[in-house]
Design an enzyme around this catalytic site. Sequence first.
Site, PDB file in Angstrom:
ATOM      1  N   GLY A  58      14.353 -20.451  50.356  1.00  0.00           N
ATOM      2  CA  GLY A  58      13.930 -19.329  51.278  1.00  0.00           C
ATOM      3  C   GLY A  58      12.854 -18.420  50.799  1.00  0.00           C
ATOM      4  O   GLY A  58      11.967 -18.127  51.616  1.00  0.00           O
TER       5      GLY A  58
ATOM      6  N   GLY B   8      15.889 -14.169  45.970  1.00  0.00           N
ATOM      7  CA  GLY B   8      16.975 -14.933  46.437  1.00  0.00           C
ATOM      8  C   GLY B   8      16.632 -16.548  45.964  1.00  0.00           C
ATOM      9  O   GLY B   8      16.162 -16.693  44.999  1.00  0.00           O
ATOM     10  N   SER B   9      16.626 -17.583  47.096  1.00  0.00           N
ATOM     11  CA  SER B   9      16.749 -18.847  46.735  1.00  0.00           C
ATOM     12  C   SER B   9      15.437 -19.449  46.563  1.00  0.00           C
ATOM     13  O   SER B   9      14.477 -18.766  47.171  1.00  0.00           O
ATOM     14  CB  SER B   9      17.475 -19.610  47.840  1.00  0.00           C
TER      15      SER B   9
ATOM     16  N   GLU C 252      11.295 -13.786  43.527  1.00  0.00           N
ATOM     17  CA  GLU C 252      12.186 -14.320  42.350  1.00  0.00           C
ATOM     18  C   GLU C 252      12.813 -15.262  43.302  1.00  0.00           C
ATOM     19  O   GLU C 252      13.853 -15.117  43.802  1.00  0.00           O
ATOM     20  CB  GLU C 252      13.068 -12.936  41.809  1.00  0.00           C
TER      21      GLU C 252
ATOM     22  N   CYS D 135      21.151 -14.074  38.097  1.00  0.00           N
ATOM     23  CA  CYS D 135      19.868 -14.778  38.321  1.00  0.00           C
ATOM     24  C   CYS D 135      19.631 -15.236  36.792  1.00  0.00           C
ATOM     25  O   CYS D 135      18.738 -16.188  36.712  1.00  0.00           O
ATOM     26  CB  CYS D 135      18.834 -13.739  38.880  1.00  0.00           C
TER      27      CYS D 135
END
Length: 509
Positions: free
Chosen positions: A225, A221-222, A245, A282
């Site tokens: 987060g 994710g971000s 990641e 990504c």
Amino acid sequence: MAAAPVWSVDPRTGKQREQVAVEATAQEVDAAVRAAQGARGALADRTVRAAFLRTAADRLQDAKDRLVEAADAETALGPVRLTGELARTCYQLRAFADIVDEGAFLDIVINHPDDTATPPVPDLRRYKVPLGVVAVYSASNFPFAFSVAGGDTASALGAGCPVVVKAHPDHPALSELVAQVLRDAAAEHGIPGGVLGLVHGFEAGVELIKHPLVSAAGFTGSVRGGRALFDAAAARPVPIPFHGELGSLNPVLVTEAAAAERPDAIGAGLAGSMTMGVGQFCVKPGLVLAPAGDAGDQLVKSLTDAVSAVDAGVLLDHRMRDNFVAGVAERAELPEVTAPVTPGAGGEHTVSPGFLTVPAARLAEEGAHDLLLEECFGPVTVVVRYTDETEAKAVLSRLPGNLTATVHLSSEEAAGQGRGPELLAELTPLAGRVLVNGWPTGVAVAPAQHHGGPYPATTSTSTSVGGTAIERWLRPVAYQGAPEALLPPELRDDNPLGLPRRFNGRLER
């Protein structure tokens, strides 16, 4: 924490479709983790868990039409893309079943006593054991391959670790469907349904990472987060491994010779890679170093033509759309930034692809243009025009860690002439996967794959794709001087399970 409804939302319209569940309370998170903990023994037999993984793949494939329809309703990724992703997910499950059967991942090493060594070597037998319950945080952009039945889950189950998944809010209904398929597959092999837990809600995700029975976590994710969860995992009374990641620019360097040799091919290839999946991969190339001058101009013209022909598309949710529109607008306002094809809102619910250009000198030193060194999720890339090798190298030196780094070389440079080897060496510290004359989108599920990189690309040195992803959920243990009758069968001299191992310094297969 108060339980709130969990809705399935149509990204094409932004409207709620149906209530799927409610956000899990702390008590429900605790129950899911304890149920997973209770299922550990059922995964102890490698034969059973390999069969479970294959059955899970079969059942997912059997439910293809229903699952793809549900995924498309919540993600707008389209049946073609989703059908391929589901096939990849099933292949991944079967690949880990093969790894479990083979047993090399146990990394068995046996040393008999040797009194002649200095110091003397006692009887030592080493292998790897599962960590315990794994928390998996689903990704938004891969509703199958990086979510409930994705690589984190498949590799953890293969390692013998039960899983509790925190569903992504962009596809809650699909998450419920996939979780039920996996539980049904588990039941066929006498494995309790608690082996695969599922919880919804932001607070549930926080409770999950803090639970004392959770032994490791995987996240896609971000940066924001992921870093919050990473810090929470480290701040626990007993810290746990967190394999996250978080984000990646995936830089591309085009040499002047390569741009002169095939500007049209590079421009068209870049357009296809940066707009694939509406730029929601990504490994989207987010920053491209291209030469100034005629060769670079022709490359930019080719890119302009190719991107201009790409239709507007729907992002995974309206929050991402709003962030994309705001992000590209902020970047476009920076001095000396131009937009040959303006990215932004394509309609009420869509976005249009585009790209920005900027002189390399603006990025060679710290300043407001540092914003261009941050990932912008969606169909946009930044083309950085460099005048010489010194400028290009200065920009590369300022880049954060990445999942991928790519160099486009001329035919002579690819043959080892000129700066080809030097450029490859310069890119290697930046990323976990280095490409030559290709594009980073498309992450093959293969034994040699590495999907990870220096921070902030990932928070560990491991991979989330490929066979070695299983190593994240294991820890080594060595037995010293243990009588053979007390040893697990994997570590006995006669090797009753026929496993690969290193026996007194000799590799046996």
